[in-house]
Design a protein around this motif. Structure first.
Motif, PDB file in Angstrom:
ATOM      1  N   THR A  70       7.595   5.782 -32.241  1.00 53.29           N
ATOM      2  CA  THR A  70       8.812   5.189 -31.667  1.00 53.29           C
ATOM      3  C   THR A  70       8.526   4.752 -30.237  1.00 53.29           C
ATOM      4  N   LEU A  71       9.397   3.893 -29.729  1.00 53.17           N
ATOM      5  CA  LEU A  71       9.264   3.454 -28.347  1.00 53.17           C
ATOM      6  C   LEU A  71       9.634   4.600 -27.405  1.00 53.17           C
ATOM      7  N   PRO A  72       8.997   4.675 -26.222  1.00 57.89           N
ATOM      8  CA  PRO A  72       9.334   5.741 -25.274  1.00 57.89           C
ATOM      9  C   PRO A  72      10.763   5.604 -24.770  1.00 57.89           C
ATOM     10  N   GLY A  73      11.384   6.742 -24.454  1.00 58.61           N
ATOM     11  CA  GLY A  73      12.760   6.753 -23.972  1.00 58.61           C
ATOM     12  C   GLY A  73      12.867   6.290 -22.529  1.00 58.61           C
ATOM     13  N   TRP A  74      14.115   6.151 -22.065  1.00 57.17           N
ATOM     14  CA  TRP A  74      14.367   5.641 -20.712  1.00 57.17           C
ATOM     15  C   TRP A  74      13.757   6.531 -19.648  1.00 57.17           C
ATOM     16  N   GLU A  75      13.766   7.857 -19.892  1.00 56.73           N
ATOM     17  CA  GLU A  75      13.277   8.774 -18.871  1.00 56.73           C
ATOM     18  C   GLU A  75      11.765   8.621 -18.671  1.00 56.73           C
ATOM     19  N   ARG A  76      11.038   8.338 -19.749  1.00 56.29           N
ATOM     20  CA  ARG A  76       9.592   8.127 -19.638  1.00 56.29           C
ATOM     21  C   ARG A  76       9.280   6.775 -19.012  1.00 56.29           C
ATOM     22  N   VAL A  77       9.960   5.748 -19.478  1.00 58.24           N
ATOM     23  CA  VAL A  77       9.738   4.408 -18.923  1.00 58.24           C
ATOM     24  C   VAL A  77      10.151   4.376 -17.450  1.00 58.24           C
ATOM     25  N   GLY A  78      11.279   5.006 -17.129  1.00 62.05           N
ATOM     26  CA  GLY A  78      11.744   5.030 -15.749  1.00 62.05           C
ATOM     27  C   GLY A  78      10.781   5.750 -14.831  1.00 62.05           C
ATOM     28  N   ARG A  79      10.195   6.852 -15.309  1.00 66.64           N
ATOM     29  CA  ARG A  79       9.249   7.614 -14.489  1.00 66.64           C
ATOM     30  C   ARG A  79       8.006   6.782 -14.187  1.00 66.64           C
ATOM     31  N   VAL A  80       7.429   6.179 -15.209  1.00 65.96           N
ATOM     32  CA  VAL A  80       6.209   5.392 -15.008  1.00 65.96           C
ATOM     33  C   VAL A  80       6.506   4.144 -14.178  1.00 65.96           C
ATOM     34  N   ALA A  81       7.678   3.542 -14.380  1.00 62.70           N
ATOM     35  CA  ALA A  81       8.053   2.385 -13.570  1.00 62.70           C
ATOM     36  C   ALA A  81       8.159   2.776 -12.095  1.00 62.70           C
ATOM     37  N   ALA A  82       8.722   3.954 -11.827  1.00 61.89           N
ATOM     38  CA  ALA A  82       8.829   4.427 -10.448  1.00 61.89           C
ATOM     39  C   ALA A  82       7.444   4.684  -9.855  1.00 61.89           C
ATOM     40  N   GLU A  83       6.536   5.248 -10.653  1.00 55.86           N
ATOM     41  CA  GLU A  83       5.160   5.455 -10.180  1.00 55.86           C
ATOM     42  C   GLU A  83       4.482   4.125  -9.871  1.00 55.86           C
ATOM     43  N   GLY A  84       4.686   3.148 -10.750  1.00 53.01           N
ATOM     44  CA  GLY A  84       4.098   1.838 -10.518  1.00 53.01           C
ATOM     45  C   GLY A  84       4.669   1.170  -9.277  1.00 53.01           C
ATOM     46  N   LEU A  85       5.972   1.325  -9.069  1.00 55.98           N
ATOM     47  CA  LEU A  85       6.601   0.737  -7.885  1.00 55.98           C
ATOM     48  C   LEU A  85       6.066   1.380  -6.612  1.00 55.98           C
ATOM     49  N   ALA A  86       5.932   2.699  -6.625  1.00 55.69           N
ATOM     50  CA  ALA A  86       5.373   3.388  -5.455  1.00 55.69           C
ATOM     51  C   ALA A  86       3.946   2.926  -5.181  1.00 55.69           C
ATOM     52  N   PHE A  87       3.166   2.744  -6.237  1.00 53.67           N
ATOM     53  CA  PHE A  87       1.780   2.286  -6.090  1.00 53.67           C
ATOM     54  C   PHE A  87       1.730   0.878  -5.483  1.00 53.67           C
TER      55      PHE A  87
END
Length: 252
Positions: A70-87
């Motif tokens: 299944t596709l990852p949930g919002w909490e997983r996508v949101g976490r990685v998106a935040a990490e990418g934004l910080a990077f």
């Protein structure tokens, strides 16, 4: 906590945790170094840490999604998106690196064992505080280990930086320890679980590593001994134990 940890997920958790904690710790060290008088050489390589967090997190949710089908949930996508934004912010020299990094750390519990607790609210809050405070303390130790102070860690500016860090780290350690105990009670039902279950055994090893880190911190702060690298090495092992714990399957 039953079952065995998924070692592939454990490795990916480890990479993400090391990067995220190291990134948070670098932010803390840089902020402390900016106080007057400024310590200009105290600039941990934050981009490396945040890059590792983003790469590890992206790989982790990809493997989890593949395993689950299944596709990852919002909490997983949101976490990685935040990490990418910080990077990206870090690479581009944008000063607002701390908010997305903190958001990423706060979102970790929503995709972990805390989310399986009923009700999950208190466990998720305790876990979020645990991660954020660990970033300030253990992450700060990882960041300090990357520095090479002029004159060594017994030099005047190095001692000043350690004194500044000690005030933050002691409070952060207390919060980390308290929230860690609260979270352990959600997963273990009695003290004997520490040596009769695999989850408890890993948790006991993690706790022993934290105790060693505390002793090394006291030696560094009170006696000025140059143990930053040794302390960071123990921190890496403690984070590895944390990653193994996160890779255990949730209770049915």
């Amino acid at each position: 906590m039953s079952g065995r940890p998924d070692l592939v997920l454990a490795v990916l958790h480890w990479i993400e945790y090391l990067g995220l904690l190291g990134g948070l710790g670098s932010i803390v060290v840089r902020r402390l170094a900016a106080n007057r008088p400024p310590i200009r050489w105290a600039r941990p390589p934050m981009h490396i840490a945040l890059g590792a967090a983003f790469a590890g997190g992206l790989a982790l949710i990809s493997v989890e999604a593949f395993n689950a089908g299944t596709l990852p949930g919002w909490e997983r996508v949101g976490r990685v998106a935040a990490e990418g934004l910080a990077f990206v912010f870090c690479l581009r020299g944008i000063s607002f690196v701390a908010p997305p990094a903190a958001v990423a750390a706060a979102l970790l519990p929503f995709a972990g064992h805390a989310a399986a607790v009923n009700p999950p609210g208190g466990a998720e809050l305790a876990d979020a505080l645990h991660v954020l405070s660990a970033g300030m303390w253990a992450g700060g130790i990882l960041a300090l280990a990357t520095l090479q102070p002029p004159g060594g860690w017994r030099g005047g500016e190095a001692r000043l930086l350690l004194d500044r860090f000690a005030g933050v780290a002691l409070i952060a350690f207390a919060v980390t320890a308290l929230t860690g105990v609260l979270r352990a009670t959600d997963q273990l039902h009695e003290v004997a679980d520490l040596w009769t279950t695999s989850y408890g055994a890993v948790l006991a090893l993690k706790s022993a590593g934290v105790a060693v880190m505390l002793v090394l911190s006291l030696l560094a702060w009170r006696r000025g001994l140059p143990v930053a690298r040794a302390e960071a090495g123990v921190a890496v092992l403690v984070v590895a134990a944390t990653a193994v714990l996160a890779a255990f399957p949730n209770q049915a």
